[in-house]
Motif scaffolding. Structure first.
Motif, short mmCIF file in Angstrom:
data_model
loop_
_atom_site.label_atom_id
_atom_site.label_comp_id
_atom_site.label_asym_id
_atom_site.label_seq_id
_atom_site.Cartn_x
_atom_site.Cartn_y
_atom_site.Cartn_z
N GLY A 29 -50.38 -2.71 46.54
CA GLY A 29 -49.67 -3.97 46.31
C GLY A 29 -50.59 -5.03 45.73
N PHE A 30 -51.81 -5.04 46.22
CA PHE A 30 -52.83 -5.97 45.72
C PHE A 30 -53.10 -5.69 44.24
CE2 PHE A 30 -57.34 -7.06 45.07
CZ PHE A 30 -57.34 -8.39 45.48
N VAL A 31 -53.24 -4.43 43.90
CA VAL A 31 -53.50 -4.05 42.51
C VAL A 31 -52.32 -4.44 41.61
CG1 VAL A 31 -53.91 -2.08 40.95
CG2 VAL A 31 -55.04 -2.17 43.18
N TYR A 32 -51.12 -4.10 42.06
CA TYR A 32 -49.92 -4.42 41.27
C TYR A 32 -49.77 -5.94 41.08
CZ TYR A 32 -48.63 0.44 42.18
OH TYR A 32 -48.62 1.80 42.28
N ALA A 33 -50.00 -6.69 42.14
CA ALA A 33 -49.89 -8.16 42.04
C ALA A 33 -50.88 -8.71 41.03
CB ALA A 33 -50.12 -8.79 43.41
N HIS A 34 -52.09 -8.18 41.03
CA HIS A 34 -53.09 -8.64 40.07
C HIS A 34 -52.71 -8.28 38.63
CE1 HIS A 34 -55.62 -9.65 43.44
NE2 HIS A 34 -56.45 -10.23 42.60
N VAL A 35 -52.23 -7.09 38.45
CA VAL A 35 -51.83 -6.68 37.10
C VAL A 35 -50.74 -7.62 36.58
CG1 VAL A 35 -50.65 -4.86 35.79
CG2 VAL A 35 -52.51 -4.27 37.36
N VAL A 36 -49.73 -7.88 37.40
CA VAL A 36 -48.63 -8.74 36.97
C VAL A 36 -49.10 -10.17 36.73
CG1 VAL A 36 -46.43 -9.77 37.70
CG2 VAL A 36 -46.84 -7.32 38.03
N VAL A 37 -49.82 -10.74 37.70
CA VAL A 37 -50.26 -12.14 37.59
C VAL A 37 -51.18 -12.32 36.39
CG1 VAL A 37 -51.66 -13.93 38.70
CG2 VAL A 37 -49.92 -12.71 40.01
N PHE A 38 -52.17 -11.43 36.25
CA PHE A 38 -53.10 -11.60 35.14
C PHE A 38 -52.43 -11.34 33.79
CE2 PHE A 38 -56.82 -10.69 38.16
CZ PHE A 38 -57.03 -12.03 38.36
N ALA A 39 -51.53 -10.38 33.73
CA ALA A 39 -50.83 -10.11 32.46
C ALA A 39 -49.97 -11.30 32.06
CB ALA A 39 -49.98 -8.84 32.59
N VAL A 40 -49.20 -11.84 32.99
CA VAL A 40 -48.35 -13.00 32.69
C VAL A 40 -49.22 -14.19 32.29
CG1 VAL A 40 -46.80 -14.72 33.74
CG2 VAL A 40 -46.40 -12.28 34.10
N TRP A 41 -50.28 -14.42 33.03
CA TRP A 41 -51.15 -15.56 32.77
C TRP A 41 -51.82 -15.43 31.41
CZ3 TRP A 41 -56.81 -15.81 33.85
CH2 TRP A 41 -57.31 -17.10 33.67
N MET A 42 -52.34 -14.23 31.10
CA MET A 42 -53.04 -14.06 29.83
C MET A 42 -52.08 -14.06 28.63
SD MET A 42 -55.99 -11.33 31.10
CE MET A 42 -55.62 -10.20 29.85
N LEU A 43 -50.87 -13.56 28.83
CA LEU A 43 -49.94 -13.47 27.70
C LEU A 43 -49.12 -14.73 27.48
CD1 LEU A 43 -48.63 -9.82 28.23
CD2 LEU A 43 -50.25 -10.62 26.49
N PHE A 44 -48.75 -15.42 28.55
CA PHE A 44 -47.80 -16.53 28.40
C PHE A 44 -48.33 -17.90 28.78
CE2 PHE A 44 -45.26 -12.69 29.40
CZ PHE A 44 -44.63 -12.55 28.19
N ILE A 45 -49.35 -17.97 29.60
CA ILE A 45 -49.77 -19.28 30.10
C ILE A 45 -50.96 -19.84 29.34
CG2 ILE A 45 -50.65 -20.50 32.13
CD1 ILE A 45 -48.92 -18.64 33.83
N GLU A 46 -51.99 -19.05 29.17
CA GLU A 46 -53.21 -19.58 28.57
C GLU A 46 -53.55 -18.81 27.31
OE1 GLU A 46 -57.66 -20.74 30.06
OE2 GLU A 46 -56.03 -20.62 31.48
N GLY A 47 -53.87 -19.53 26.26
CA GLY A 47 -54.18 -18.90 24.98
C GLY A 47 -55.53 -18.21 24.96
N SER A 48 -56.51 -18.81 25.58
CA SER A 48 -57.85 -18.21 25.65
C SER A 48 -58.25 -18.10 27.12
CB SER A 48 -58.85 -19.09 24.88
OG SER A 48 -60.14 -18.55 24.98
N PRO A 49 -57.81 -17.05 27.80
CA PRO A 49 -57.98 -16.96 29.25
C PRO A 49 -59.35 -16.47 29.72
CG PRO A 49 -56.80 -15.04 28.48
CD PRO A 49 -57.02 -15.94 27.29
#
Length: 121
Positions: A29-49
């Motif tokens: 669950g920890f791994v899945y949460a990180h994959v989702v959070v980091f993917a969303v953050w890198m793709l949609f929130i910050e341009g240069s993460p």
């Protein structure tokens, strides 16, 4: 022994929190949460993460390694207490067995003495 150790762990709020974090950090669950959070953050929130991502991941690694060490220290303390308990129990059993062996030897010697005395009478 184990139940007393578990009761002592359950009594400490800090230990319960560390156990919960360690349990979650060691799960998929920890791994899945990180994959989702980091993917969303890198793709949609910050341009240069990358600079912020490096900082966050480094801080997280520091804290997670600390929780792992806390768990290892508690496990080592538990194992030492269990080893001490097992040693004391085996020493007590050895003393009891030695005492029983001596008593059996004394009874056997007395029985032999009486049987030999009966034969000579």
């Amino acid at each position: 022994m184990v139940l007393a150790h578990e009761a002592a762990r359950a009594a400490s709020v800090q230990v319960r929190i560390a156990d919960a974090i360690t349990a979650f950090a060691g799960s998929m669950g920890f791994v899945y949460a990180h994959v989702v959070v980091f993917a969303v953050w890198m793709l949609f929130i910050e341009g240069s993460p990358w600079p912020t991502l490096t900082l966050i991941v480094s801080l997280e690694a520091i804290f997670l390694s600390t929780f792992v060490m806390i768990g290892q220290n508690r496990q080592a303390a538990f194992q030492q207490a269990k080893a001490d308990h097992d040693f004391n129990e085996s020493e007590l059993e050895l003393k009891t067995n030695t005492q029983l062996t001596r008593e059996i030897h004394a009874l056997t010697t007395e029985l032999h003495r009486r049987l030999v005395a009966e034969k000579t009478d």
